[in-house]
Enzyme design. Structure first.
Site, PDB file in Angstrom:
ATOM      1  N   ALA A 143       0.806  -1.215   0.000  1.00 48.67           N
ATOM      2  CA  ALA A 143       0.000   0.000   0.000  1.00 48.67           C
ATOM      3  C   ALA A 143       0.841   1.268   0.000  1.00 48.67           C
ATOM      4  O   ALA A 143       0.313   2.358  -0.219  1.00 48.67           O
ATOM      5  CB  ALA A 143      -0.934   0.000   1.220  1.00 48.67           C
ATOM      6  N   GLY A 193      -4.686  -6.209  -0.618  1.00 48.84           N
ATOM      7  CA  GLY A 193      -6.008  -6.749  -0.909  1.00 48.84           C
ATOM      8  C   GLY A 193      -7.051  -5.695  -1.221  1.00 48.84           C
ATOM      9  O   GLY A 193      -6.804  -4.490  -1.150  1.00 48.84           O
ATOM     10  N   ASP A 206      -0.878 -10.268  -1.310  1.00 48.25           N
ATOM     11  CA  ASP A 206       0.479 -10.325  -0.771  1.00 48.25           C
ATOM     12  C   ASP A 206       0.582 -11.167   0.491  1.00 48.25           C
ATOM     13  O   ASP A 206       1.581 -11.869   0.705  1.00 48.25           O
ATOM     14  CB  ASP A 206       1.045  -8.913  -0.552  1.00 48.25           C
ATOM     15  CG  ASP A 206       0.145  -7.995   0.252  1.00 48.25           C
ATOM     16  OD1 ASP A 206      -0.862  -8.459   0.820  1.00 48.25           O
ATOM     17  OD2 ASP A 206       0.450  -6.781   0.318  1.00 48.25           O
ATOM     18  N   THR A 252       2.401  -3.052   6.759  1.00 47.17           N
ATOM     19  CA  THR A 252       1.449  -1.957   6.915  1.00 47.17           C
ATOM     20  C   THR A 252       0.231  -2.435   7.688  1.00 47.17           C
ATOM     21  O   THR A 252      -0.279  -1.764   8.578  1.00 47.17           O
ATOM     22  CB  THR A 252       1.029  -1.416   5.536  1.00 47.17           C
ATOM     23  OG1 THR A 252       2.195  -0.942   4.859  1.00 47.17           O
ATOM     24  CG2 THR A 252       0.035  -0.284   5.676  1.00 47.17           C
TER      25      THR A 252
END
Length: 512
Positions: A18, A87, A246, A273
């Site tokens: 991200a 996602g 991921d 993250t």
């Protein structure tokens, strides 16, 4: 190595998070995997006209540049490439196969209040029964519903929806197919059929022909288009579907040995993250306990499910660091961790998943306000704020691990931490101390390693998950963190449950 060939494969993983992305060249000789990061780039959202977008064309350009860098580093032909991303995000394409508009970011403010509107159509418990997915406002379903209710021109012109890694793969290969692990994060996939849920699509009025095929990871889907290959000066590299989410790629690379049937199992924390805390199971757990815990059954590779919960991760520390940088103190993450280690322990805690921490902003003030609101002393210094974040993450990990044990009916005897957070020694030790379980940290490059080794399966160089994990154990070092005795964590956990989570204290399951 299934093929028994004496050669080294050169594979390319594009791993997009991200905040940033990179191209990683993997050299695999059938026994060991070596990684070389050959290109890195920022993934910066763009705010315009009151909306927040992903800059997907910039990401595609950076992937092209990364491919050139990988070909140069390999010094010869590349055997395959594959893309994994964060996602829930998606792109829409029109009837000509062109982008229908800029993809929205999952932190876009227009999803505020949309979950309640969704549950007026399909009750939350029913939606969980149909999909097995954790109810979160960032899920694809809610942004898509928001676009429908707004009568979005982008959605009206769309003829194809592709999750982000599939969208980027399509721009490379011209093949429009989605992949199971990333599609499952949408909350629109049936976990039993492992394809789009007709019940969900029909209930919310999404046209079924907007959604295409969902294939399993470890599949070759095409090649780089001749136009792109010529433009970049590379061969038409095969494009594979890896575990496109991921976290799914990271879990593939957990260096766990096969179970010996002891009745105990391992948990994983994919730490970056976001922190995704979960179990690898052979079937979804769709039960009242799973629903009440807001647990998720996301797709995994090779017939597995990731029974997990999303926890806000190191984004909290990243956002605080950005705030301090704007105030003139541009300190490194390593420095913040050192300051946290020197700060007084167990003074105050937050719920990392409090809605107030979801969107960018002044999280430093937000953390102080949360502590004041819950009757705790507020952290003042950078080190105190950083320590509050790291201790709170470890406490929330324990809370989730205990939920997973109850819902799945298993005993968890160790925790594998993979991803960038596995390098954070303080967080790993806190996780061991707070949970009372050994923590195995590494590999930090689990996502890239998983991406690459699933490509090796697609190329029939590996037979499946067990052989793949054997390569991981051979190729990467790990570090063991044993829980320290005492330390006051039982009392801290009780305070966390009562003051932060508003829950009664439960006895720790099992005797570990």
């Amino acid at each position: 190595m299934s093929g028994g060939k004496d050669r080294t494969l050169c594979l390319v993983a594009f791993d997009l998070g991200a905040e940033n992305g990179r191209a990683v060249l993997g050299r695999f000789d059938g026994r060991r995997l070596e990684l070389e990061e050959v290109y890195r780039f920022a993934n910066e959202p763009v705010a315009a006209s009151g909306r927040l977008y992903w800059d997907v064309l910039r990401l595609f350009l950076e992937i092209e540049r990364g491919l050139v860098a990988a070909r140069r580093a390999a010094g010869g032909p590349l055997q395959s490439l594959a893309i994994d991303t964060w996602g829930v995000s998606f792109a829409l394409f029109d009837q000509k196969g062109e982008l229908a508009g800029h993809p929205y970011h999952y932190r876009d403010r227009y999803v505020e209040g949309i979950m309640e509107k969704a549950f007026a159509v399909v009750p939350a418990r029913t939606l969980f029964e149909w999909t097995g997915i954790q109810l979160m406002p960032i899920n694809t379903l809610y942004l898509l519903l928001s676009m429908k209710l707004e009568q979005s021109a982008q959605l009206a012109s769309a003829r194809h929806l592709l999750m982000m890694p599939a969208a980027l793969s399509y721009l490379l290969s011209g093949e429009m197919v989605d992949e199971f692990t990333i599609a499952s994060t949408s909350q629109m996939v049936d976990p039993h059929t492992r394809t789009w849920s007709g019940k969900v699509l029909d209930a919310f009025g999404f046209p079924r022909d907007l959604f295409g095929s969902v294939l399993q990871p470890g599949t070759l889907v095409g090649r780089l288009t001749p136009e792109i290959a010529q433009e970049l000066g590379v061969e038409p590299v095969p494009v594979a579907l890896t575990a496109g989410h991921d976290t799914a790629s990271a879990v593939v690379a957990v260096p766990a040995a096969p179970s010996e049937g002891t009745g105990r199992t391992w948990a994983f924390i994919s730490s970056g993250t976001w922190s995704l805390v979960g179990l690898e199971l052979s079937r979804p757990v769709i039960s009242d306990a799973a629903f009440q815990g807001n647990l998720s059954n996301e797709g995994g590779a090779f017939g597995t499910f990731r029974f997990l919960k999303n926890v806000m991760g190191l984004w909290l520390l990243q956002e605080c660091r950005r705030r301090w940088a704007r105030e003139g103190a541009d300190v490194s993450y390593d420095q913040l961790v050192r300051e946290a280690a020197a700060a007084p322990p167990r003074r105050c805690f937050i719920d990392p998943d409090d809605p107030g921490f979801l969107r960018p902003g002044d999280l430093v003030s937000g953390i102080r306000e949360f502590c004041a609101r819950t009757g705790q002393p507020a952290p003042e210094s950078r080190g105190e704020v950083a320590r509050t974040i790291l201790e709170s993450l470890a406490l929330k990990y324990r809370w989730v691990v205990e939920q997973l044990e109850r819902a799945a009916g298993v005993a968890i005897d160790r925790i594998h931490v993979v991803g960038g957070g596995s390098r954070n020694e303080l967080l790993c030790q806190l996780t061991a101390d707070v949970t009372g379980r050994p923590v195995v940290a590494g590999p930090a490059e689990a996502t890239a390693a998983g991406n690459l080794l699933v490509q090796a399966v697609a190329l029939r160089e590996l037979s499946g998950l067990e052989e793949l994990r054997s390569v991981v154990r051979t190729s990467f070092r790990t570090r063991l963190y044993e829980p320290a005795a005492g330390g006051g964590w039982e009392d801290a956990y009780r305070r966390f449950l009562s003051a932060v989570m508003g829950e009664p204290v439960r006895e720790k399951p099992g005797s570990l």
